[in-house]
Scaffold this motif. Structure first.
Motif, PDB file in Angstrom:
ATOM      1  N   LEU A  53      -2.359   8.418  11.422  1.00  0.00           N
ATOM      2  CA  LEU A  53      -2.225   7.958  10.038  1.00  0.00           C
ATOM      3  C   LEU A  53      -2.121   9.139   9.077  1.00  0.00           C
ATOM      4  CD1 LEU A  53      -4.808   5.011  10.004  1.00  0.00           C
ATOM      5  CD2 LEU A  53      -2.342   4.802   9.621  1.00  0.00           C
ATOM      6  N   GLU A  54      -2.922  10.179   9.334  1.00  0.00           N
ATOM      7  CA  GLU A  54      -2.900  11.359   8.469  1.00  0.00           C
ATOM      8  C   GLU A  54      -1.529  12.028   8.499  1.00  0.00           C
ATOM      9  OE1 GLU A  54      -4.531  13.676   5.593  1.00  0.00           O
ATOM     10  OE2 GLU A  54      -5.472  11.961   6.577  1.00  0.00           O
TER      11      GLU A  54
ATOM     12  N   GLN B 146       4.721  11.151   3.745  1.00  0.00           N
ATOM     13  CA  GLN B 146       5.091  10.473   2.513  1.00  0.00           C
ATOM     14  C   GLN B 146       4.787  11.339   1.289  1.00  0.00           C
ATOM     15  OE1 GLN B 146       3.063   6.812   1.499  1.00  0.00           O
ATOM     16  NE2 GLN B 146       4.798   6.100   0.300  1.00  0.00           N
ATOM     17  N   GLU B 147       3.645  11.971   1.274  1.00  0.00           N
ATOM     18  CA  GLU B 147       3.299  12.820   0.136  1.00  0.00           C
ATOM     19  C   GLU B 147       4.263  13.991   0.024  1.00  0.00           C
ATOM     20  OE1 GLU B 147      -1.542  11.981   0.050  1.00  0.00           O
ATOM     21  OE2 GLU B 147      -0.737  13.798   0.996  1.00  0.00           O
TER      22      GLU B 147
ATOM     23  N   HIS C 148       0.824  -1.202   0.000  1.00  0.00           N
ATOM     24  CA  HIS C 148       0.000   0.000   0.000  1.00  0.00           C
ATOM     25  C   HIS C 148       0.865   1.261   0.000  1.00  0.00           C
ATOM     26  CE1 HIS C 148      -3.413  -2.465   0.284  1.00  0.00           C
ATOM     27  NE2 HIS C 148      -3.549  -2.549   1.610  1.00  0.00           N
ATOM     28  N   LEU C 149       1.903   1.274   0.827  1.00  0.00           N
ATOM     29  CA  LEU C 149       2.748   2.460   0.939  1.00  0.00           C
ATOM     30  C   LEU C 149       3.574   2.692  -0.325  1.00  0.00           C
ATOM     31  CD1 LEU C 149       3.940   1.980   4.628  1.00  0.00           C
ATOM     32  CD2 LEU C 149       2.364   3.730   3.783  1.00  0.00           C
TER      33      LEU C 149
ATOM     34  N   ILE D 224      -5.669   2.917   5.149  1.00  0.00           N
ATOM     35  CA  ILE D 224      -6.559   3.439   6.189  1.00  0.00           C
ATOM     36  C   ILE D 224      -7.769   2.521   6.365  1.00  0.00           C
ATOM     37  CG2 ILE D 224      -8.120   5.341   6.739  1.00  0.00           C
ATOM     38  CD1 ILE D 224      -6.032   7.218   5.419  1.00  0.00           C
TER      39      ILE D 224
ATOM     40  N   LYS E 285       0.743   9.936   6.363  1.00  0.00           N
ATOM     41  CA  LYS E 285       0.375  10.103   4.961  1.00  0.00           C
ATOM     42  C   LYS E 285       0.946  11.410   4.426  1.00  0.00           C
ATOM     43  CE  LYS E 285      -3.664  10.884   2.002  1.00  0.00           C
ATOM     44  NZ  LYS E 285      -5.146  11.049   1.973  1.00  0.00           N
TER      45      LYS E 285
ATOM     46  N   TRP F 177      -3.009   5.082   0.277  1.00  0.00           N
ATOM     47  CA  TRP F 177      -3.356   5.367   1.660  1.00  0.00           C
ATOM     48  C   TRP F 177      -4.833   5.067   1.945  1.00  0.00           C
ATOM     49  CZ3 TRP F 177      -0.731   6.189   5.987  1.00  0.00           C
ATOM     50  CH2 TRP F 177       0.644   6.429   5.870  1.00  0.00           C
TER      51      TRP F 177
END
Length: 510
Positions: free
Chosen positions: A388-389, A395-396, A313-314, A323, A392, A319
């Motif tokens: 998690l946000e 990474q973005e 997924h990553l 999630i 995320k 995401w």
């Protein structure tokens, strides 16, 4: 420049010899001493390269002075200058390693010829020393790269056996049957201390330091049977943490369990990472064995499944799926009527796994830590979504390149530079990725590690070069990037079941 010392109790003799030297030779720094005692004092301070020594002087004789000067500065060269050219003096001079003998009075041409010979010897030795110094500096730099390379391969990839053996031979620290891993967690502003950490570990003579991945620095430690595991680990941890005092930052070290098999090093590494979860402790280190029982078994199939699923997924920036996966797990725990505190513990371990994968990919993330014990599943869902946000966004924000472009870029770089001293660290910097992520990409996309691909490139080039009968195997070895022909032969034989010489005879002799 060559430092010269003229030792003679006659001033006119000293000045006359200095005049001859300055007229016929450049780059000499000449000093004078009127007796052996002064010569000994001057040698201790100025370390002359060449000493002209009179034999007959009041006080300390020339031969006795040479003995003492040798003990002070063993690399100095000596030319005896004397009016007494007897066999006994000559014999003693030879026993003291004197380079030449000048008899008073001598013609200027003879003096110049004698000095030329000794200066040439000094020049050759200075060049050799300088080359050795440069070689040593290059080797030390290369060994630092080798060290991080070996750690990365042992922790994250299958190691090419021949390659690993050669690297281990180059490193001064031998592998032992028992090993464990320590993970150093550095604050974002403490990365500059990484070289100092490597130096501390190297000084202990018991470990290898891996490449820094985000805030984490893995250290493979070899068990020292003279001490208990805990004593050895705590001693090393405290030596590293003393640097923390100088940096005035919060450092933390997680310590994995000891394993006898090399293949278990990765297990110890994962344990060491988990041991850094509770990093807000006064002692600044934590043994995995002292953690409360985990909800997930690191060696279980379920954990491996989570690890692979999260990684997929990553890697594809999915995401929404990740999630949703965490949401499904949370709902399952709630349906099972698990207390929210117990559910929080399991989710914390999963979030930690996600952050570890991101770190391995070279993406710096803040550690996912719940601010407090949750009182309800509603609160747990909100805090989990927030953590998690944050990951995320990290990474973005990192703007990772697409995997296909990355692996193609890396392949072409290795093909073009296969003849150079390539390492995983060098390749990773060129691609703008972490060494661990590059290692995973190779294994996933090509089914081999980067060492195997690099070896294939080199051996294919070697086979082409063998078509030229004028090229020796040593020349071919160096041209494809192997400085040791014996190592090249081992790698070639392992790949083709023939030595390079036999392969050439069988393939190109027709």
């Amino acid at each position: 420049m060559v430092n010269v010392l003229i030792v003679d109790d006659e001033q006119t003799e000293r000045e006359g010899l200095e005049l001859i030297l300055t007229r016929h030779f450049d780059n000499l720094v000449i000093r004078q001493a009127r007796n052996g005692r002064i010569a000994i004092e001057m040698t201790a301070k100025q370390k002359p390269d060449l000493v002209f020594m009179d034999i007959q002087m009041p006080g300390i004789s020339g031969l006795e002075a040479i003995k003492q000067l040798h003990s002070i500065h063993s690399s100095a060269k000596f030319i005896l200058v004397t009016a007494f050219a007897t066999f006994e003096y000559a014999q003693q001079a030879l026993s003291l390693g004197v380079q030449a003998y000048i008899v008073k009075p001598s013609k200027i041409a003879e003096i110049v010829k004698t000095v030329e010979g000794v200066l040439h010897q000094i020049k050759m030795e200075q060049q050799y020393t300088e080359e050795n110094r440069k070689d040593q500096a290059t080797l030390e730099k290369a060994m630092a790269v080798f060290e991080t390379d070996v750690v990365t391969q042992l922790l994250f990839d299958h190691v090419h056996e021949v390659h690993l053996n050669q690297l281990v031979d180059l490193l001064d620290i031998p592998m032992t049957d028992e090993t464990f891993v320590m993970s150093l967690l550095l604050p974002p502003d403490a990365a500059e201390w990484y070289p100092a950490v490597k130096e501390v570990v190297r000084e202990t003579g018991s470990g290898w330091t891996g490449a820094s991945n985000g805030r984490q620095v893995p250290i493979i430690v070899f068990r020292n049977g003279n001490y208990s595991f805990r004593h050895q680990a705590i001693t090393l941890a405290n030596k590293i943490l003393r640097l923390r005092d100088a940096s005035k930052a919060d450092w933390f070290i997680g310590i994995g369990n000891v394993y006898e098999q090399t293949g278990k090093i990765k297990q110890s590494y994962q344990e060491s990472l988990l041991a850094t979860r509770n990093f807000q402790q006064p002692v600044h280190y934590q043994f995995y064995a002292d953690l409360p029982a985990l909800t997930l078994d690191l060696s279980s199939p379920s954990y491996k499944t989570y690890e692979q699923t999260f990684y997929e997924h990553l890697r594809h920036l999915q995401w929404d799926k990740l999630i949703a996966e965490i949401k499904t797990i949370t709902e399952g725990l709630e349906r099972e009527n698990k207390p929210s505190i117990q559910a929080q513990k399991q989710l914390a371990e999963l979030l930690w796994l996600i952050s570890s994968i991101l770190s391995d990919m070279g993406i710096p993330v803040e550690l996912p830590v719940y601010p407090s014990q949750t009182a309800s599943y509603k609160q747990l869902r909100e805090e989990t979504a927030y953590l998690l946000e944050r990951m995320k966004y990290a990474q973005e924000d990192h703007s990772q390149q697409a995997d296909g472009d990355s692996i193609d870029q890396i392949k072409h770089y290795i093909i073009d530079h296969a003849h150079e001293d390539l390492s995983l660290e060098i390749i990773s910097k060129e691609a703008g990725l972490s060494p661990i992520y590059v290692s995973k990409l190779f294994k996933e996309k090509l089914g081999i590690n980067y060492i195997s691909f690099l070896t294939e490139c080199r051996l294919e080039k070697a086979k082409k070069l063998m078509r030229d009968p004028e090229k020796s195997m040593k020349e071919i070895s160096i041209e494809i990037g192997y400085h040791d022909p014996n190592y090249f032969s081992k790698v070639f034989k392992k790949a083709f079941h023939l030595s390079p010489t036999d392969y050439r005879k069988k393939t190109f002799s027709l």
